[in-house]
Design an enzyme around this catalytic site. Sequence first.
Site, short mmCIF file in Angstrom:
data_model
loop_
_atom_site.label_atom_id
_atom_site.label_comp_id
_atom_site.label_asym_id
_atom_site.label_seq_id
_atom_site.Cartn_x
_atom_site.Cartn_y
_atom_site.Cartn_z
N GLY A 1 0.39 -5.02 0.84
CA GLY A 1 -0.82 -5.05 0.05
C GLY A 1 -0.60 -5.70 -1.32
N GLU B 1 -0.97 -9.30 -0.70
CA GLU B 1 -2.39 -9.55 -0.38
C GLU B 1 -3.22 -9.58 -1.66
OE1 GLU B 1 -2.33 -6.32 2.58
OE2 GLU B 1 -3.21 -7.75 3.97
N GLU C 1 4.69 -5.57 6.93
CA GLU C 1 4.00 -4.49 7.65
C GLU C 1 4.50 -4.27 9.07
OE1 GLU C 1 2.59 -6.70 5.69
OE2 GLU C 1 0.92 -5.85 4.56
N ALA D 1 0.86 -1.18 0.00
CA ALA D 1 0.00 0.00 0.00
C ALA D 1 0.90 1.23 0.00
CB ALA D 1 -0.86 -0.01 1.26
C1 3H9 Z 1 0.86 -2.30 3.38
O1 3H9 Z 1 1.00 -2.74 2.28
C2 3H9 Z 1 -0.37 -2.45 4.19
C3 3H9 Z 1 -1.31 -3.43 3.57
O2 3H9 Z 1 -1.50 -4.51 4.43
C4 3H9 Z 1 -2.62 -2.79 3.18
C5 3H9 Z 1 -3.39 -2.19 4.31
C6 3H9 Z 1 -4.76 -1.67 3.93
N1 3H9 Z 1 4.64 3.41 -0.32
O3 3H9 Z 1 13.27 1.78 -0.85
P1 3H9 Z 1 13.56 2.49 -2.11
C7 3H9 Z 1 9.25 4.82 -2.05
S1 3H9 Z 1 2.10 -1.41 4.12
C8 3H9 Z 1 5.09 4.62 -0.65
O4 3H9 Z 1 14.58 3.56 -2.09
P2 3H9 Z 1 14.64 0.08 -3.21
C9 3H9 Z 1 10.46 5.15 -1.19
O5 3H9 Z 1 10.11 6.01 -0.13
C10 3H9 Z 1 3.42 -1.41 2.93
N2 3H9 Z 1 6.35 4.85 -1.08
O6 3H9 Z 1 13.90 1.47 -3.29
C11 3H9 Z 1 11.38 5.79 -2.18
O7 3H9 Z 1 10.96 7.13 -2.38
P3 3H9 Z 1 12.03 8.29 -2.67
C12 3H9 Z 1 4.16 -2.68 2.94
C13 3H9 Z 1 7.17 3.80 -1.16
O8 3H9 Z 1 14.73 -0.43 -4.58
C14 3H9 Z 1 11.09 5.02 -3.48
O9 3H9 Z 1 9.79 4.44 -3.29
N3 3H9 Z 1 5.28 -2.58 2.07
C15 3H9 Z 1 6.76 2.52 -0.83
O10 3H9 Z 1 15.89 0.20 -2.41
C16 3H9 Z 1 12.08 3.91 -3.75
O11 3H9 Z 1 12.16 3.07 -2.62
C17 3H9 Z 1 6.51 -2.26 2.50
O12 3H9 Z 1 6.72 -2.04 3.67
C18 3H9 Z 1 5.42 2.33 -0.41
N4 3H9 Z 1 4.93 1.11 -0.09
O13 3H9 Z 1 13.67 -0.88 -2.38
C19 3H9 Z 1 7.60 -2.19 1.47
N5 3H9 Z 1 7.80 1.66 -0.99
O14 3H9 Z 1 12.76 7.86 -3.90
C20 3H9 Z 1 8.32 -0.91 1.55
C21 3H9 Z 1 8.82 2.42 -1.43
O15 3H9 Z 1 11.20 9.52 -2.80
N6 3H9 Z 1 9.30 -0.72 0.51
N7 3H9 Z 1 8.45 3.71 -1.54
O16 3H9 Z 1 12.91 8.32 -1.46
C22 3H9 Z 1 10.49 -1.38 0.47
O17 3H9 Z 1 10.77 -2.24 1.27
C23 3H9 Z 1 11.48 -0.96 -0.58
O18 3H9 Z 1 11.10 0.29 -1.04
C24 3H9 Z 1 11.58 -1.92 -1.78
C25 3H9 Z 1 12.45 -1.25 -2.89
C26 3H9 Z 1 12.27 -3.20 -1.34
C27 3H9 Z 1 10.24 -2.23 -2.35
#
Ligand code: 3H9
Length: 708
Positions: free
Chosen positions: A107, A110, A130, A63
Amino acid sequence: MTDLVQLSKDKNVAIITINNPPVNALSPAVAQGIAQAIEQAGKDDGTKAVVLIGGGRTFIAGADIKEFGKITSGKSQRGAGLLPLLLQIEDVRKPVVVAIHGSAFGGGLELAMAGHFRVAAPNAQLGQPEVKLGIIPGAGGTQRLPRLVGVAKAVEMCAEGNPITAQEALRLGLVDHLIEGDLLPGAIAFSREIVGKPALKTRERNDKLGTPSQNSPVFAAAREKAHTKQRGMMAPLAAIDAVEAATRLSFEEGCQVERQLFDKCLFSDQSKALIHAFFGEREVAKIPDVPKETPTLPVNSVAVVGAGTMGGGIAMVFANAGISVLLKEADQPALDRGLANIHKNYQSSVKRGRLTEQSVNERLKLIKPTLSFDDFGKVDMVVEAVFEGMALKKEIFGQLDRVCRPGAILASNTSTLDIDEIASATSRPGAVIGTHFFSPANIMRLLEIVRGQASGKEVIAACMQLSKKLGKVGVLVGNCRGFVGNRMFGPYRREAQFLVEEGATIESVDKALFDFGMAMGPMATGDLAGLDVGWRIRKEYRHLEKPGVRQPFAEDRLCELGRYGQKTGAGWYKYDENRRAIPDPEVNDLVREWAAEAGIAQRKLSSEEIVDRCIYALVNEGARILDEGFALRAVDIDIIYLNGYGFPAYRGGPMWYADTVGLDKVYRRISEFHQQHGELWEPAPLLKRLAQEGKTFAELNREQAVVA
Ligand code: 3H9
């Protein structure tokens, strides 16, 4: 349909592509686009199957995390969430094949589980991370995952948050098929094969949900693990409760339980702090005057000078990242000792199952021991990690200046010394920078990158980029004594000593801070790092102490008795042969005697006072550092403390924690301490200003971001 989601067709297969760069976050607009596309594909008689795929470098990373802040601050409403969309996908009367590459997280996973089949690229990762944001899966993840992978694995994935590989997902039944080569054509071919075969709805699959007698030990073990490994965090326990609900209730009722638990977590301070930490970790990479486009210097080979604990650890960090390292020592016995330590550390990783013999051998091959500077002309970067003494460091940098090629980065791992003075020993101060690793270097994630007056922008950019390659969080700091982390740690440990000198027991100080969430209490930390380190520094800087200002003495006295901490088997505590701390009443008695000699009145100290004195000492010094410009933003300080000093992530770092307490309250308490204990507690001017203006450090972050 929105621009974020496209619907196309390949003969009788509908293709839904999500395009919300960079990570295809499942924002409300994306969810709406998918819902429309599914509806359209469902109605189209010519469509026999649907492939749902992410455009760009990944499937869906979850999400949109930014939405959570809007919900908790009341700026947007928490609607029905993703649940209706997932039911819609599951209920569509055509098989939906979800094609996964990159990450299917939160999400994203999911949503994938609501499809009838999942195919994945071999390097895909799937997870419910999460809990790392202080929340739990909120779109049925805790209910569908156990139905696909079984209860034990689902509990582990939801409570610990670590992703699994595509191969493991295939083995567990979370993925039905791996596709080598191009994913989309493979997914389309797969979807043609399954047309006409039964398309199961995940929510109706109950065969892996186990029985109460099978499940109860699983939940008990998971809870116990959460209490120790994720101490103080509420989300892991909530995630376990939610998965347990899947085993006891219907799918619909389970989803309701999940939603209640999700909301409780989402609105908690813990989740806000962890989300702050998530974005903070990315924010620190942004340096206003060193933009992303800054050219960087390549770092493909390095040399490390000094094979002691730090030097050896740093050499391992480079080898672990596949970078070849020359490891230099002054004489053979020291080099042999350093190499033996590296071997020992790697062997313990093998024993713990973290590394294989083969990967250790590959890493060891990258480390080339040497006693001379002969090959230094070939390397891209040198990290000096010798004993903390200015004369020695300057001599080494003079030597590096002579032997290194133009363009090489000359870095020092000093933890306190002046980078500019070190740079003055060279003819190229622009090439000199601090790279302050934290012990044990191969484990701790923090890397303070210390900017000298002359450090070149391309040198800074290269080190920031390198930190990522090394698996570290690089934070740029200014060149002041102790830089950011240790400069703040001084007052923190000073207060801990004062508290003991005023009547608190050693154990009560450690316990109060451990219970606050610190990985270790300050006295135990001192014993681990070696009390003699601070003692030597204090002796060197004694001339700078202001007469009449109280200084702690207990630790110096312990050092005079030869009690340096773990390494001498005794410090604040005694240590057994397994380095387990044993309280030593003798030390408490000694401190009482010394306090009586010094005329320090003894009293009972509450754990609240212990925590306030130590943590607010961090905050006050942090505010000064910010004001003086040695940290770019308050969040940089938070990230330093979360990754290098064992500050509890669920409190967001010292500056964020102060915000959650309220800066007016923190300021008042510090003013009280100022009155009681004198000038060491003078409130930082920035803290005073923010408190008076009713502002927070986080707001300052935003103001600074705008200026940048
Ligand atoms: C969820 O899903 C809840 C559900 O159960 C539904 C509930 C209703 N959202 O990390 P990076 C941005 S909770 C918004 O540098 P990488 C990040 O801030 C979510 N923004 O790249 C960055 O922005 P900026 C569960 C996001 O290649 C840019 O994208 N999911 C999100 O090193 C690049 O990211 C997680 O917790 C997001 N979800 O790593 C996963 N994700 O360039 C969280 C990233 O402006 N994300 N951004 O600084 C990650 O673990 C890593 O970003 C990922 C890529 C491994 C995907």
